[in-house]
Design an enzyme around this catalytic site. Structure first.
Site, short mmCIF file in Angstrom:
data_model
loop_
_atom_site.label_atom_id
_atom_site.label_comp_id
_atom_site.label_asym_id
_atom_site.label_seq_id
_atom_site.Cartn_x
_atom_site.Cartn_y
_atom_site.Cartn_z
N LYS A 27 61.11 30.60 78.91
CA LYS A 27 60.73 30.27 77.54
C LYS A 27 59.45 31.01 77.14
O LYS A 27 59.38 31.60 76.07
CB LYS A 27 60.54 28.74 77.44
CG LYS A 27 60.17 28.22 76.08
CD LYS A 27 60.70 26.81 75.89
CE LYS A 27 59.95 25.77 76.71
NZ LYS A 27 58.60 25.49 76.19
N SER A 28 58.45 30.98 77.99
CA SER A 28 57.17 31.63 77.67
C SER A 28 57.38 33.13 77.43
O SER A 28 56.83 33.70 76.48
CB SER A 28 56.19 31.47 78.83
OG SER A 28 55.83 30.13 78.98
N ARG A 32 57.10 35.53 73.79
CA ARG A 32 56.21 36.70 73.76
C ARG A 32 56.97 37.98 73.50
O ARG A 32 56.45 38.92 72.86
CB ARG A 32 55.42 36.77 75.07
CG ARG A 32 54.33 35.67 75.17
CD ARG A 32 53.97 35.41 76.61
NE ARG A 32 52.80 34.55 76.79
CZ ARG A 32 52.83 33.20 76.77
NH1 ARG A 32 53.96 32.56 76.54
NH2 ARG A 32 51.72 32.51 76.99
N GLY A 100 54.84 24.18 70.98
CA GLY A 100 53.39 24.42 70.99
C GLY A 100 53.08 25.89 71.19
O GLY A 100 52.14 26.44 70.61
N SER A 173 44.35 26.67 79.58
CA SER A 173 45.48 26.75 78.65
C SER A 173 45.87 28.20 78.39
O SER A 173 45.10 28.95 77.78
CB SER A 173 45.16 26.05 77.33
OG SER A 173 46.14 26.40 76.38
N GLN A 175 48.17 29.02 76.41
CA GLN A 175 48.45 29.16 74.98
C GLN A 175 47.18 29.52 74.23
O GLN A 175 47.19 30.38 73.34
CB GLN A 175 49.03 27.86 74.43
CG GLN A 175 50.42 27.58 74.99
CD GLN A 175 51.03 26.28 74.51
OE1 GLN A 175 50.35 25.49 73.85
NE2 GLN A 175 52.28 26.06 74.83
N ASP A 321 54.17 22.43 83.75
CA ASP A 321 55.36 21.93 83.05
C ASP A 321 56.33 21.21 84.00
O ASP A 321 57.32 20.63 83.55
CB ASP A 321 56.10 23.08 82.37
CG ASP A 321 55.31 23.62 81.19
OD1 ASP A 321 54.45 22.89 80.65
OD2 ASP A 321 55.54 24.78 80.81
N ARG A 352 53.00 12.76 78.87
CA ARG A 352 53.90 12.76 80.04
C ARG A 352 53.42 11.83 81.15
O ARG A 352 54.21 11.39 81.98
CB ARG A 352 54.09 14.18 80.57
CG ARG A 352 54.97 14.99 79.65
CD ARG A 352 55.24 16.40 80.13
NE ARG A 352 56.22 17.02 79.24
CZ ARG A 352 56.45 18.32 79.15
NH1 ARG A 352 55.76 19.16 79.91
NH2 ARG A 352 57.38 18.78 78.33
N ARG A 399 61.68 17.69 78.85
CA ARG A 399 61.50 17.66 80.32
C ARG A 399 61.55 16.24 80.88
O ARG A 399 61.90 16.03 82.03
CB ARG A 399 60.21 18.37 80.71
CG ARG A 399 60.22 19.85 80.31
CD ARG A 399 59.26 20.67 81.12
NE ARG A 399 58.87 21.88 80.42
CZ ARG A 399 59.59 23.01 80.36
NH1 ARG A 399 60.76 23.07 80.96
NH2 ARG A 399 59.14 24.05 79.71
C1 S3P Z 1 52.83 27.88 77.80
C2 S3P Z 1 51.68 27.38 78.35
C3 S3P Z 1 51.54 26.01 78.82
C4 S3P Z 1 52.88 25.32 78.99
C5 S3P Z 1 53.80 25.58 77.86
C6 S3P Z 1 54.04 27.06 77.69
C7 S3P Z 1 52.85 29.27 77.33
O1 S3P Z 1 50.79 25.25 77.89
O2 S3P Z 1 52.70 23.93 79.17
O3 S3P Z 1 55.06 24.94 78.08
O4 S3P Z 1 53.94 29.80 77.06
O5 S3P Z 1 51.78 29.87 77.23
P1 S3P Z 1 49.17 25.27 77.91
O6 S3P Z 1 48.77 26.66 77.96
O7 S3P Z 1 48.75 24.57 76.66
O8 S3P Z 1 48.81 24.51 79.14
#
Ligand code: S3P
Length: 451
Positions: A27-28, A32, A100, A173, A175, A321, A352, A399
């Site tokens: 997914k990540s 991107r 997110g 983080s 993100q 995750d 969670r 999840r």
């Molecule tokens: C992600 C970073 C993680 C993860 C999320 C995906 C990403 O969050 O929990 O499912 O793709 O960068 P955080 O960076 O907020 O921990």
């Protein structure tokens, strides 16, 4: 709290798991690939793209900003990049759905555009904290406005001359790190981000694959603004976060020997394997190879007697995750498992810590939530059924839903998991793949039908 319940999972015990599975794309990396492909020069070909709702939101957002994107068709996507400054003002708010990652990374990227934009999300995303990106992007010059408490929607001003930032992340983080780096592409000067603990580095790796100079030294990343991206081909590995459900399922099943193919093995993501191995899991990694700058391997997982452990805190961000299902592993282990340093779990798609503790308690497991983790008294690893089947409302969290399907493997009776439609955000085809490996699970439309 009530959430939509347009789909339920009914899951039960099964004693033997076997076979091979290739879980959907990461997914990540899928998010991107669309984002960087869109702002690159040239045509990016993606294979293995996750056709889940989260990454599709990102795709729709870029289409709304004038980027031609073909697909997805069996994981193949073609992105016709428009360059750093080629995005067009969207005619409507960009919907990040449940994601997110979409919202936080887009906030950084959109801060550098010459148009204003608005990001909205679903009811779960609308409760999640965005101040963590509003603050650093504000320090770079773009004053993002949000609802009370820094919650979505986000209004991102356009036409801001961004200046580079030296930023010490207050929390681990990826993100937030990625959001600042993407804004940094549009800033004047060198952006430097230091994280308190190592987090996933897909943004850094993929920027390099697109020809951007990004320097990583320990927990610090540097990038000079104004660099252009050049299209490339991205092969997305299978998502280790999705594979994790089957790793735990095989570990706790009475009998199991399964192979998970083409799993992403980026060292910033493999904490789940390290933690499971510390608990005694039998996971063999083979066929290690590299695709498009990301390590990949096949995993063979067999059942094993798990034991409770104190989870090393440095592994927490590397498995962030995977905790819903890791806590299910702990419930099936011999002895106590202690999780600390995981307060970030409280601000994911759901809280969670609270939800897993409630669900495990409903199964009859002693699970004590703490502000930053949980203490679980495992029910032991002897063969047989261990706990009560119960009824779980996963409260919009994919999840949590999948974790309790795994828990049902050792439950007496049928576990009913409400709100399971959310699994489509990250793992389309979960039920079919789980059933293919021998798990007892089926999807069912609850009485009253879709709301
Ligand atoms: C992600 C970073 C993680 C993860 C999320 C995906 C990403 O969050 O929990 O499912 O793709 O960068 P955080 O960076 O907020 O921990």
């Amino acid at each position: 709290m009530s959430h939509n319940n347009t789909l339920e999972f009914l899951a039960g015990a099964s004693s033997a798991l076997q076979g091979r599975a290739r879980v959907p794309g990461d997914k990540s990396i899928s998010h991107r690939a669309i984002m960087l492909g869109a702002i690159a020069h040239g045509t990016t070909h993606i294979t293995g793209f996750l056709e889940g709702e989260d990454s599709l939101c990102t795709m729709h957002a870029f289409r709304a900003m004038g980027v031609a994107i073909e697909g997805p068709e069996q994981g193949r996507v073609t992105v016709y990049g428009v360059g750093l400054k080629g995005l067009k003002k969207p005619h409507h708010a960009l919907d990040c759905g449940n994601s997110g990652t979409a919202m936080r990374l887009l906030a950084g990227l959109l801060a550098g555009q010459d148009f204003a934009s608005t990001l909205v999300g679903d009811s779960s995303l609308s409760k999640r904290p965005m101040k963590r990106v509003i603050d650093p992007i504000g320090q770079m010059g773009a004053k993002i406005t949000a609802s009370t408490g820094g919650r979505p929607p986000l209004h991102i001003p356009g036409n801001t001359a961004l200046h580079a930032l030296h930023y010490q992340l207050p929390m681990a983080s990826a993100q937030v790190k990625s959001s600042v780096l993407l804004a940094g592409l549009y800033a004047n000067g060198q952006t430097v981000v230091t994280e308190p603990a190592v987090t996933r580095d897909h943004t850094e790796r993929m920027l390099r694959a697109f020809g951007v100079q990004v320097v990583s030294e320990g927990r610090t990343v540097r990038l000079l603004g104004g660099q252009s991206l050049h299209a490339c081909n991205i092969n997305v590995p299978s998502d280790i976060s999705s594979a994790a459900f089957f790793m735990v399922a095989a570990s706790i099943a009475g009998q199991a020997d399964i192979t998970l193919e083409h799993v992403g093995m980026n060292p910033t993501r493999t904490g789940v394997i390290d933690i499971l191995r510390l608990m005694g899991a039998k996971i063999d990694v083979f066929n290690a190879r590299e695709v498009g700058g990301e390590p990949v391997a096949d995993l063979r997982v067999r059942n094993a007697p798990l034991k409770g452990i104190v989870i090393p805190e440095e592994l927490v961000p590397l498995a962030i995750d995977e905790f819903p299902v890791l806590l299910v592993a702990a419930a099936n282990a011999q002895g106590q498992t202690v999780l600390t340093g995981a307060e970030e779990l409280r601000v994911k798609e759901s809280d969670r810590i609270a939800l897993m503790a409630q669900g495990l308690q409903a199964c009859g497991v002693q699970a004590k939530p703490t502000p930053d983790g949980m203490v679980i008294e495992g029910l032991g690893h002897e063969p047989g059924l261990r706990y009560e089947a119960t009824h779980i409302d996963c409260q919009g969290d994919h999840r949590i839903a999948m974790a309790f399907v795994v828990a049902a493997l050792r439950a007496r009776g049928v576990m009913r998991i409400q709100g399971a439609q959310t699994v489509a955000t990250s793992f389309p085809g979960f039920v079919e793949q789980a059933a293919g490996l021998g798990m007892q699970v089926r999807a069912h439309q609850p009485p009253g039908g879709p709301k």
